[in-house]
Design an enzyme around this catalytic site. Structure first.
Site, short mmCIF file in Angstrom:
data_model
loop_
_atom_site.label_atom_id
_atom_site.label_comp_id
_atom_site.label_asym_id
_atom_site.label_seq_id
_atom_site.Cartn_x
_atom_site.Cartn_y
_atom_site.Cartn_z
CG HIS A 1 59.60 -15.57 80.43
ND1 HIS A 1 59.05 -16.15 81.50
CD2 HIS A 1 59.94 -13.81 81.22
CE1 HIS A 1 58.41 -15.47 82.34
NE2 HIS A 1 59.20 -14.51 82.74
CD GLU B 1 64.28 -6.16 82.80
OE1 GLU B 1 63.64 -5.80 82.90
OE2 GLU B 1 64.74 -7.27 83.62
N1 ACO Z 1 70.43 -15.36 74.49
C1 ACO Z 1 71.10 -16.86 74.00
N2 ACO Z 1 70.65 -18.41 74.17
C2 ACO Z 1 69.85 -18.25 75.78
C3 ACO Z 1 69.14 -17.09 75.72
C4 ACO Z 1 68.77 -15.24 75.37
N3 ACO Z 1 68.73 -14.54 76.16
N4 ACO Z 1 67.65 -17.40 76.94
C5 ACO Z 1 67.81 -18.96 77.06
N5 ACO Z 1 68.54 -19.02 75.91
C6 ACO Z 1 69.82 -20.55 76.16
C7 ACO Z 1 70.08 -21.08 77.23
O1 ACO Z 1 71.30 -20.99 77.27
C8 ACO Z 1 70.29 -22.48 77.55
O2 ACO Z 1 70.87 -23.27 75.82
P1 ACO Z 1 71.01 -24.55 76.37
O3 ACO Z 1 70.48 -25.36 76.27
O4 ACO Z 1 71.58 -25.19 74.78
O5 ACO Z 1 71.89 -24.03 76.97
C9 ACO Z 1 68.20 -22.38 76.65
O6 ACO Z 1 67.86 -21.72 75.86
C10 ACO Z 1 67.93 -22.35 77.81
O7 ACO Z 1 65.96 -21.75 77.58
P2 ACO Z 1 65.51 -21.46 78.46
O8 ACO Z 1 65.00 -22.64 79.01
O9 ACO Z 1 63.87 -21.15 77.64
O10 ACO Z 1 65.77 -20.83 79.65
P3 ACO Z 1 65.56 -20.58 81.69
O11 ACO Z 1 63.72 -20.73 81.61
O12 ACO Z 1 66.78 -20.69 81.83
O13 ACO Z 1 65.98 -19.23 81.37
C11 ACO Z 1 65.98 -16.74 81.21
C12 ACO Z 1 65.25 -18.01 81.36
C13 ACO Z 1 67.11 -16.70 82.77
C14 ACO Z 1 64.71 -15.99 80.96
C15 ACO Z 1 66.80 -17.04 79.82
O14 ACO Z 1 66.37 -16.94 78.60
C16 ACO Z 1 68.45 -15.22 80.38
O15 ACO Z 1 68.94 -15.97 80.43
N6 ACO Z 1 67.34 -14.50 78.96
C17 ACO Z 1 68.60 -13.58 79.51
C18 ACO Z 1 68.26 -12.38 80.25
C19 ACO Z 1 67.01 -12.39 80.24
O16 ACO Z 1 67.10 -11.27 79.42
N7 ACO Z 1 66.63 -11.77 81.86
C20 ACO Z 1 65.61 -11.31 81.89
C21 ACO Z 1 64.64 -11.95 81.71
S1 ACO Z 1 63.03 -11.11 82.52
C22 ACO Z 1 62.34 -10.59 84.15
O17 ACO Z 1 63.02 -11.57 85.06
C23 ACO Z 1 61.96 -9.35 84.63
#
Ligand code: ACO
Length: 362
Positions: free
Chosen positions: A247, A306
């Site tokens: 998140h 989710e």
């Molecule tokens: N699985 C694997 N890796 C992840 C995940 C995940 N669920 N979430 C973040 N990361 C990784 C990214 O690949 C990235 O890694 P890198 O820098 O090595 O490329 C890094 O962690 C980025 O982390 P954050 O800065 O915390 O992520 P950001 O704030 O940009 O994204 C998001 C948040 C979009 C929710 C992300 O965690 C994600 O894609 N989760 C999966 C999708 C999901 O569950 N979405 C629903 C969110 S809740 C809502 O909107 C109602």
């Protein structure tokens, strides 16, 4: 101007009285109430009225009656729901029908916009299944009527209560992507329908409200608790994101995850059904958290709303293709409140960009 923040992380873009997301403590406050004081304790209609207080002069104390009427009003729009539109999928069909509503900024428009995702999603699902849409029953609560319009038969009180608690749980959540999109559009003084359409479009993506459908694919892929670690490790190794985890704001577990897990458990208990799927989700959750901590150290990637949304909506027999629509049925009340708040006190939202392209030679 040369400062740039990727994804606007940490940027404060609005002042709001609507909700506060405390990402460090894992707390959600909605107009001064903690989520625990609202979900399962007050109806979606009551919480919508709490959220909208002060934003509409003519807001009645009893939103249930006027919302029931609004469901009946928007039902007339489904004359435009033909088979090709329904074939697009529930979220596209629902969004297209919502776009037919007039773009006002009054309470009547707001109520029709809250009714729209409920009535249009139900109709789209039925037409897709080759069945006739079912007209709303204004006398029912919003959640009970949604389930009846989809199924054609009344839902049990436990099911209606569970959906109602879900709608309240997702009603508002700070400046998430879809709410920001709605506020940007509202800041131009476009109407509430335009703001809601922006919110719907942003919600649809898998990094935001489109995640719970893929959660089901993940659970089906894992199949049994014993497979969780190997399956999830392979997914992370491929570079996939694990849906239902991570998140932008929460550094700890999303409080909505626990709220929805409890609702799912109560629903299963009331129906006397097996908790096998819940056990699978718990195994997936434990394995995912361990893998993410190992592979992404320092990120604090925790469970978001989710994972258990998917479980609850599956238990309520919604098809995964409609999960994002159900999210919209709740969040639409938040988008409308934010749009009204933006218009009441905010300026046009117009940030800047840093030009990094080529420059003409002098
Ligand atoms: N699985 C694997 N890796 C992840 C995940 C995940 N669920 N979430 C973040 N990361 C990784 C990214 O690949 C990235 O890694 P890198 O820098 O090595 O490329 C890094 O962690 C980025 O982390 P954050 O800065 O915390 O992520 P950001 O704030 O940009 O994204 C998001 C948040 C979009 C929710 C992300 O965690 C994600 O894609 N989760 C999966 C999708 C999901 O569950 N979405 C629903 C969110 S809740 C809502 O909107 C109602």
């Amino acid at each position: 101007m040369s400062e740039w923040t990727d994804g606007l992380e940490g940027v404060v873009a609005a002042r709001t009285v609507l909700s506060e997301v405390d990402g460090e403590a894992g707390r959600l406050l909605i107009r001064g109430y903690s989520l625990d004081d609202l979900a399962g304790r007050r109806s979606f209609e009551q919480v919508t009225a709490i959220l909208w207080a002060g934003f509409f002069d003519d807001l009645p104390g009893d939103i249930a009656t006027v919302l029931g009427r609004a469901r009946r009003e928007v039902f007339s729009e489904i004359v435009a729901l033909d088979a090709p539109l329904a074939a697009h999928g529930p979220i596209e069909a629902m969004r297209a029908l919502t776009a037919r509503l007039s773009d006002g900024d009054d309470l009547a428009t707001a109520l029709r916009l809250v009714a729209a995702p409920a009535v249009f999603t139900a109709a789209a699902l039925r037409v897709r299944a080759g069945a006739a849409p079912i007209a709303p029953d204004p006398a029912l609560g919003h959640a009970a009527d949604i389930l009846r319009m989809i199924r054609g038969v009344p839902a049990s009180p436990a099911e209606a209560r569970a959906l109602d608690a879900y709608l309240v749980t997702v009603i508002d959540h700070g400046l998430n992507a879809s709410t920001f999109a709605a506020r940007v559009v509202a800041s131009t003084r476009a109407g509430l329908t335009s703001a809601v359409l922006a919110g719907l479009s942003a919600l649809k993506g898998p990094l935001h409200g489109g995640a719970p459908g893929p959660v089901i694919e993940m659970l089906d892929g894992v199949g049994a608790p014993g497979n969780a670690r190997a399956w999830l490790e392979a997914a992370v190794d491929r570079g996939d994101r694990l849906m239902g985890f991570g998140h932008r704001v929460y550094r700890v577990r999303d409080p909505r995850a626990d709220a929805l897990k409890a609702v799912t458990r109560e629903l299963a208990d009331a129906a006397g059904s097996s908790l096998g799927r819940l056990a699978l989700a718990e195994a997936v959750e434990a394995a995912a958290l361990a893998i993410l901590a190992e592979r992404k150290p320092g990120r604090s990637l925790a469970t978001n709303v989710e994972l258990y949304t998917a479980l609850l909506l599956e238990a309520l027999a919604f098809p995964p293709s409609a999960f994002t629509c159900v999210f919209a049925m709740g969040r639409v009340a938040g988008w409308i409140a934010h749009a009204r708040e933006q218009v009441a006190g905010g300026r046009l939202i117009r940030p800047q960009s840093v030009y990094v392209g080529p420059r003409l030679a002098a």
